[in-house]
Design a protein around this motif. Structure first.
Motif, PDB file in Angstrom:
ATOM      1  N   GLN A  23      -9.225 -46.002  -3.333  1.00  0.00           N
ATOM      2  CA  GLN A  23      -9.489 -47.177  -4.166  1.00  0.00           C
ATOM      3  C   GLN A  23     -10.967 -47.285  -4.526  1.00  0.00           C
ATOM      4  O   GLN A  23     -11.317 -47.913  -5.507  1.00  0.00           O
ATOM      5  CB  GLN A  23      -9.071 -48.450  -3.424  1.00  0.00           C
ATOM      6  CG  GLN A  23      -7.611 -48.769  -3.532  1.00  0.00           C
ATOM      7  CD  GLN A  23      -6.811 -48.108  -2.460  1.00  0.00           C
ATOM      8  OE1 GLN A  23      -7.314 -47.243  -1.751  1.00  0.00           O
ATOM      9  NE2 GLN A  23      -5.550 -48.499  -2.340  1.00  0.00           N
TER      10      GLN A  23
ATOM     11  N   ARG B 183      -6.639 -60.026  -3.580  1.00  0.00           N
ATOM     12  CA  ARG B 183      -5.413 -60.490  -2.939  1.00  0.00           C
ATOM     13  C   ARG B 183      -4.246 -59.566  -3.292  1.00  0.00           C
ATOM     14  O   ARG B 183      -3.521 -59.090  -2.411  1.00  0.00           O
ATOM     15  CB  ARG B 183      -5.107 -61.907  -3.388  1.00  0.00           C
ATOM     16  CG  ARG B 183      -3.826 -62.460  -2.790  1.00  0.00           C
ATOM     17  CD  ARG B 183      -3.556 -63.850  -3.262  1.00  0.00           C
ATOM     18  NE  ARG B 183      -4.679 -64.727  -2.977  1.00  0.00           N
ATOM     19  CZ  ARG B 183      -5.401 -65.324  -3.895  1.00  0.00           C
ATOM     20  NH1 ARG B 183      -5.137 -65.135  -5.171  1.00  0.00           N
ATOM     21  NH2 ARG B 183      -6.389 -66.108  -3.563  1.00  0.00           N
ATOM     22  N   GLY B 186      -4.992 -55.876  -2.105  1.00  0.00           N
ATOM     23  CA  GLY B 186      -4.996 -55.820  -0.640  1.00  0.00           C
ATOM     24  C   GLY B 186      -3.600 -55.941  -0.069  1.00  0.00           C
ATOM     25  O   GLY B 186      -3.233 -55.187   0.839  1.00  0.00           O
ATOM     26  N   ASN B 187      -2.807 -56.880  -0.605  1.00  0.00           N
ATOM     27  CA  ASN B 187      -1.444 -57.051  -0.088  1.00  0.00           C
ATOM     28  C   ASN B 187      -0.618 -55.793  -0.282  1.00  0.00           C
ATOM     29  O   ASN B 187       0.047 -55.324   0.645  1.00  0.00           O
ATOM     30  CB  ASN B 187      -0.757 -58.212  -0.787  1.00  0.00           C
ATOM     31  CG  ASN B 187      -0.930 -59.510  -0.035  1.00  0.00           C
ATOM     32  OD1 ASN B 187      -0.412 -59.652   1.059  1.00  0.00           O
ATOM     33  ND2 ASN B 187      -1.684 -60.408  -0.601  1.00  0.00           N
ATOM     34  N   MET B 189      -1.678 -52.718  -0.869  1.00  0.00           N
ATOM     35  CA  MET B 189      -2.245 -51.621  -0.092  1.00  0.00           C
ATOM     36  C   MET B 189      -1.898 -51.772   1.385  1.00  0.00           C
ATOM     37  O   MET B 189      -1.493 -50.787   2.034  1.00  0.00           O
ATOM     38  CB  MET B 189      -3.766 -51.646  -0.265  1.00  0.00           C
ATOM     39  CG  MET B 189      -4.488 -50.418   0.239  1.00  0.00           C
ATOM     40  SD  MET B 189      -6.178 -50.824   0.623  1.00  0.00           S
ATOM     41  CE  MET B 189      -6.678 -51.684  -0.834  1.00  0.00           C
TER      42      MET B 189
ATOM     43  N   ALA C  58      -1.046 -68.164  -0.632  1.00  0.00           N
ATOM     44  CA  ALA C  58      -1.812 -67.060  -1.202  1.00  0.00           C
ATOM     45  C   ALA C  58      -3.281 -67.174  -0.835  1.00  0.00           C
ATOM     46  O   ALA C  58      -3.913 -66.184  -0.435  1.00  0.00           O
ATOM     47  CB  ALA C  58      -1.645 -67.060  -2.719  1.00  0.00           C
ATOM     48  N   GLU C  61      -3.606 -66.473   2.891  1.00  0.00           N
ATOM     49  CA  GLU C  61      -3.325 -65.086   3.237  1.00  0.00           C
ATOM     50  C   GLU C  61      -4.438 -64.163   2.742  1.00  0.00           C
ATOM     51  O   GLU C  61      -4.683 -63.114   3.333  1.00  0.00           O
ATOM     52  CB  GLU C  61      -1.985 -64.683   2.626  1.00  0.00           C
ATOM     53  CG  GLU C  61      -1.412 -63.421   3.185  1.00  0.00           C
ATOM     54  CD  GLU C  61      -0.380 -62.832   2.256  1.00  0.00           C
ATOM     55  OE1 GLU C  61      -0.339 -63.253   1.090  1.00  0.00           O
ATOM     56  OE2 GLU C  61       0.364 -61.962   2.696  1.00  0.00           O
ATOM     57  N   ALA C  62      -5.099 -64.574   1.647  1.00  0.00           N
ATOM     58  CA  ALA C  62      -6.128 -63.727   1.064  1.00  0.00           C
ATOM     59  C   ALA C  62      -7.187 -63.371   2.091  1.00  0.00           C
ATOM     60  O   ALA C  62      -7.679 -62.240   2.129  1.00  0.00           O
ATOM     61  CB  ALA C  62      -6.756 -64.432  -0.125  1.00  0.00           C
ATOM     62  N   ILE C  65      -6.110 -60.707   4.305  1.00  0.00           N
ATOM     63  CA  ILE C  65      -6.198 -59.441   3.584  1.00  0.00           C
ATOM     64  C   ILE C  65      -7.652 -58.965   3.510  1.00  0.00           C
ATOM     65  O   ILE C  65      -7.943 -57.774   3.638  1.00  0.00           O
ATOM     66  CB  ILE C  65      -5.586 -59.611   2.177  1.00  0.00           C
ATOM     67  CG1 ILE C  65      -4.085 -59.864   2.290  1.00  0.00           C
ATOM     68  CG2 ILE C  65      -5.843 -58.398   1.326  1.00  0.00           C
ATOM     69  CD1 ILE C  65      -3.302 -58.733   2.875  1.00  0.00           C
ATOM     70  N   PHE C  66      -8.565 -59.931   3.347  1.00  0.00           N
ATOM     71  CA  PHE C  66      -9.981 -59.540   3.317  1.00  0.00           C
ATOM     72  C   PHE C  66     -10.391 -58.871   4.623  1.00  0.00           C
ATOM     73  O   PHE C  66     -11.082 -57.841   4.620  1.00  0.00           O
ATOM     74  CB  PHE C  66     -10.876 -60.762   3.068  1.00  0.00           C
ATOM     75  CG  PHE C  66     -10.773 -61.323   1.689  1.00  0.00           C
ATOM     76  CD1 PHE C  66     -10.232 -60.566   0.661  1.00  0.00           C
ATOM     77  CD2 PHE C  66     -11.212 -62.595   1.402  1.00  0.00           C
ATOM     78  CE1 PHE C  66     -10.116 -61.074  -0.612  1.00  0.00           C
ATOM     79  CE2 PHE C  66     -11.100 -63.114   0.132  1.00  0.00           C
ATOM     80  CZ  PHE C  66     -10.559 -62.356  -0.871  1.00  0.00           C
ATOM     81  N   PHE C  68      -8.457 -57.385   6.731  1.00  0.00           N
ATOM     82  CA  PHE C  68      -7.796 -56.085   6.774  1.00  0.00           C
ATOM     83  C   PHE C  68      -8.577 -55.072   5.935  1.00  0.00           C
ATOM     84  O   PHE C  68      -8.771 -53.914   6.337  1.00  0.00           O
ATOM     85  CB  PHE C  68      -6.375 -56.226   6.252  1.00  0.00           C
ATOM     86  CG  PHE C  68      -5.603 -54.959   6.210  1.00  0.00           C
ATOM     87  CD1 PHE C  68      -5.078 -54.415   7.366  1.00  0.00           C
ATOM     88  CD2 PHE C  68      -5.390 -54.301   5.020  1.00  0.00           C
ATOM     89  CE1 PHE C  68      -4.371 -53.240   7.327  1.00  0.00           C
ATOM     90  CE2 PHE C  68      -4.686 -53.129   4.978  1.00  0.00           C
ATOM     91  CZ  PHE C  68      -4.172 -52.589   6.130  1.00  0.00           C
ATOM     92  N   LEU C  69      -9.052 -55.550   4.793  1.00  0.00           N
ATOM     93  CA  LEU C  69      -9.810 -54.680   3.898  1.00  0.00           C
ATOM     94  C   LEU C  69     -11.107 -54.227   4.559  1.00  0.00           C
ATOM     95  O   LEU C  69     -11.502 -53.053   4.452  1.00  0.00           O
ATOM     96  CB  LEU C  69     -10.112 -55.452   2.618  1.00  0.00           C
ATOM     97  CG  LEU C  69     -10.263 -54.613   1.365  1.00  0.00           C
ATOM     98  CD1 LEU C  69      -8.920 -54.026   0.998  1.00  0.00           C
ATOM     99  CD2 LEU C  69     -10.805 -55.454   0.247  1.00  0.00           C
ATOM    100  N   LEU C  72     -10.306 -51.559   6.943  1.00  0.00           N
ATOM    101  CA  LEU C  72     -10.047 -50.292   6.241  1.00  0.00           C
ATOM    102  C   LEU C  72     -11.353 -49.659   5.781  1.00  0.00           C
ATOM    103  O   LEU C  72     -11.551 -48.448   5.895  1.00  0.00           O
ATOM    104  CB  LEU C  72      -9.145 -50.535   5.037  1.00  0.00           C
ATOM    105  CG  LEU C  72      -7.648 -50.678   5.312  1.00  0.00           C
ATOM    106  CD1 LEU C  72      -6.913 -50.852   4.008  1.00  0.00           C
ATOM    107  CD2 LEU C  72      -7.125 -49.470   6.045  1.00  0.00           C
TER     108      LEU C  72
END
Lengths: 183, 249, 78
Positions: A23, B183, B186-187, B189, C58, C61-62, C65-66, C68-69, C72
Motif C-alpha cells: 500500500q 477507515r 484499513g478495514n 486490509m 465507524a 472503529e476507525a 484500525i489506525f 492496527f495500521l 502493520l
C-alpha cells in the motif's frame, strides 16, 4: 528501515516484499489513481446514462401501476357498495310492497267477511222472524183448534151425560179454562 | 520483513496479497500499465453493468431476482441521500451511487479467494475521499459563499468558547478525508491480512482445524465489514454533503 | 542473536499498538450497548437512528484500525 546485511540474501528472493506494505509503494500510486479515475468515470457514465434513469422509470411505472390498481380497486369497491345498496333498497321496497299487499288483502278479506257475516246475520234474522211468525201462526191455529176441539168435546160430553148442551156457556167455560192453563 | 523465520519454516506474508503486478509481462509499473488492480476494477464495472443495466433491461413491473437487487440498491442509496442530505442532496445522487456501487462491488470481489481487493489500497481510497472532500467543499462555497464558514462557528456555544471550537472544528474538517479513506482501506486490509495469518497457521498440522475455523469466522466477519464499510463511506459522504448544503449549526 | 535493536523496538511497538484495538472494541461495544438499551426503551424511535449507530461505530472503529495500521507499519514498513 535499511536492509540489513544479514537479510540481504533472503530479501533478494522476495523482491515483492522489499517494499514491506504494498500500500505504501508510491511507485504504483499513479497507476492506481489513473485506473481508479477511469473506473469511476465509466461507472458514473453507465449509471447516470443508463442504469439510474431506467430503474427510476421502472420504479415510477410500478408506483403508477400500484396507484392505478389501488384506484381501480377503490372504484370497484365503491361499485360493489352501490350495488349492495341498490339490492338492499330493492329488497326493502319489495318487502314494503309485500307488506302492503298483505295488508290490502287482509283489509279486503275483512270487509268481505264483515259483509258476508252481516248478510248471514240479516238472513238469519229474517228466517228467525219468519219462523217466529210461523210458530205464532201455528200456535194461534193450535189454540183455536184446541178451543174448538174442547168445545166439541165438552158438547159431546154434556150430550152423553144427558143434558142439553148450552153452546154459549160451554164456550165461555173452555175459554176461561184455556186462559187459566195458558197462564 | 517478516520473512526472516525462514529457518523455522513458518513464513508470514500477510501483505503479499496486496502486491500490484502487471498483467502482461514483468516490467515496471507505469501509470498506464494494466495491472491486477486494473483487472479487478474492470470486473467491478462488469458486475455493476450486469446488475444495474443487464439485470433491469426487461423493465419488468414484477421484477426478477437481479432486477430486485438493483432496485434495492437504488432505493437504499436514494432514501439515504434524501434522509441525510435532504431534498437538495438528491441532485448529487448519481455521484454517491457511483461511489457506493464501486466500493461495495470491489469489497465483495476482494473476498473471492485469490482475487485482488482494490479498496484495500490507500491510493484508491484517498482519491475517493479527496474527491468527496474537494467536491463537498466546493459545493459549500458555491452555495453559500463565505457563509459556508459558519460551519466552523458554533452559534449554540458560549461566545468565549467559539474561537476554540472553531479551531477544533477546522481541524476535524481537514481530518475528515484522512479518516474517511483510512477507515475503508484499513478495514478491508485488516480483514484480509488476518485471514492470511490464520491461513499461514494452517501449515502446522496440529492447529490446522483451528485455523480453518478462524478463517471461516473471519471470512463471515469480512462479508459484514465489506458491506458496512461501503455503507459507512456512503453515509459519511451524505453527512458531509449535508454540512455543505446546510452549514449553519 | 539475529536482527538488531531497532527491529526489536519495532516489533515491541507493533505489539503495543495492537492494544489500541482493545480501546476500539470497548468503544464499539459501548455504542452498540447504549443503542440497544435505548432501542428497547423506545423501539419506535430505534429504526430512525440506525444511521447514527453506524456512523458512531465507524468513527469508533476507525481508531482501532489506525492502531492496527500503526502495527502493520512497524512490522512491514519501518
Amino acid at each position: 528501515m535499511a536492509t540489513s546485511t544479514s537479510e540481504a540474501a533472503a530479501e533478494a528472493g522476495h523482491a515483492a516484499e522489499k517494499a514491506g506494505m504494498p500500500q505504501l509503494d508510491f511507485a504504483t500510486f499513479p497507476n492506481q489513481i489513473f485506473w481508479l479515475l477511469v473506473t469511476l468515470v465509466v461507472i458514473y457514465f453507465i449509471l447516470s446514462r443508463f442504469a439510474l434513469p431506467r430503474i427510476a422509470s421502472v420504479l415510477a411505472e410500478r408506483q403508477g401501476t400500484i396507484t392505478g390498481d389501488l384506484a381501480m380497486a377503490e372504484e370497484l369497491k365503491q361499485k360493489a357498495l352501490e350495488a349492495e345498496e341498490a339490492y338492499n333498497r330493492a329488497l326493502a321496497e319489495a318487502r314494503a310492497e309485500a307488506q302492503k299487499i298483505v295488508a290490502e288483502n287482509k283489509a279486503r278479506m275483512q270487509t268481505e267477511l264483515d259483509a258476508a257475516i252481516a248478510k248471514a246475520d240479516a238472513e238469519i234474522a229474517a228466517k228467525l222472524a219468519e219462523s217466529e211468525a210461523a210458530i205464532a201462526e201455528i200456535r194461534k191455529g193450535a189454540v183455536k183448534a184446541v178451543k174448538q176441539v174442547a168445545t166439541e168435546t165438552a158438547k159431546e160430553v154434556v150430550k152423553v151425560l144427558g143434558f142439553k148442551p148450552d153452546p154459549k156457556l160451554i164456550t165461555k167455560a173452555v175459554t176461561e179454562r184455556l186462559k187459566g192453563r195458558a197462564q | 520483513m517478516a520473512a526472516e523465520e525462514q529457518s523455522e519454516g513458518l513464513q508470514f506474508h500477510p501483505m503479499e496479497q496486496f502486491t500490484l503486478e502487471p498483467l502482461f509481462g514483468d516490467g515496471p509499473i507505469h501509470w498506464y500499465t494494466p495491472t491486477n488492480a486494473t483487472l479487478w476494477m474492470g470486473i467491478a464495472i462488469l458486475v455493476i453493468v450486469l446488475l444495474l443495466v443487464i439485470g433491469t433491461r426487461r423493465r419488468a413491473i414484477v421484477p426478477n431476482r437481479t432486477q430486485s437487487i438493483g432496485e434495492l440498491a437504488y432505493g437504499f442509496i436514494y432514501t439515504m441521500v434524501e434522509d441525510v442530505a435532504g431534498k437538495e442532496g438528491v441532485k448529487y445522487f448519481p455521484y454517491i451511487m457511483t461511489l457506493f456501487m464501486f466500493i461495495v462491488t470491489a469489497n465483495f470481489l476482494g473476498l473471492i479467494p485469490l482475487s485482488f481487493s482494490t479498496t484495500s489500497h490507500i491510493a484508491v481510497t484517498v482519491v475517493m475521499a479527496l474527491l468527496v472532500f474537494v467536491t463537498v467543499t466546493l459545493i459549500g462555497f458555491f452555495k453559500h459563499g463565505i457563509g459556508f464558514l459558519k460551519l466552523f462557528w458554533v452559534s449554540s456555544a458560549p461566545l468565549a468558547l467559539r474561537p476554540v471550537l472553531a479551531v477544533i472544528e477546522l481541524i476535524s474538517y481537514f481530518v475528515r478525508p484522512v479518516s474517511h479513506s483510512i477507515r475503508l482501506a484499513g478495514n478491508v486490509m485488516a480483514g484480509h491480512a488476518v485471514i492470511e495469518v490464520f491461513a499461514t497457521f494452517g501449515a502446522i498440522l496440529a492447529i490446522a482445524p483451528l485455523s480453518l475455523i478462524g478463517i471461516v469466522a473471519m471470512f463471515g466477519m469480512d462479508v459484514l465489514v465489506a458491506f458496512v464499510q461501503a455503507y459507512v463511506f456512503t453515509i459519511l459522504t451524505c453527512v458531509y454533503l449535508k454540512d455543505a448544503l446546510h452549514p449553519a449549526h | 542473536m539475529e536482527g538488531d535493536i531497532v527491529q526489536m523496538g519495532a516489533y515491541i511497538g507493533a505489539g503495543l499498538a495492537c492494544m489500541g484495538m482493545g480501546g476500539a472494541a470497548v468503544g464499539v461495544g459501548s455504542i452498540v450497548g447504549n443503542y440497544l438499551s435505548g432501542a428497547l426503551r423506545n423501539p419506535s424511535a430505534a429504526s430512525g437512528q440506525t444511521a447514527m449507530l453506524f456512523i458512531g461505530i465507524a468513527f469508533s472503529e476507525a481508531f482501532g484500525i489506525f492502531s492496527f495500521l500503526v502495527a502493520l507499519l512497524l512490522m512491514f514498513a519501518v
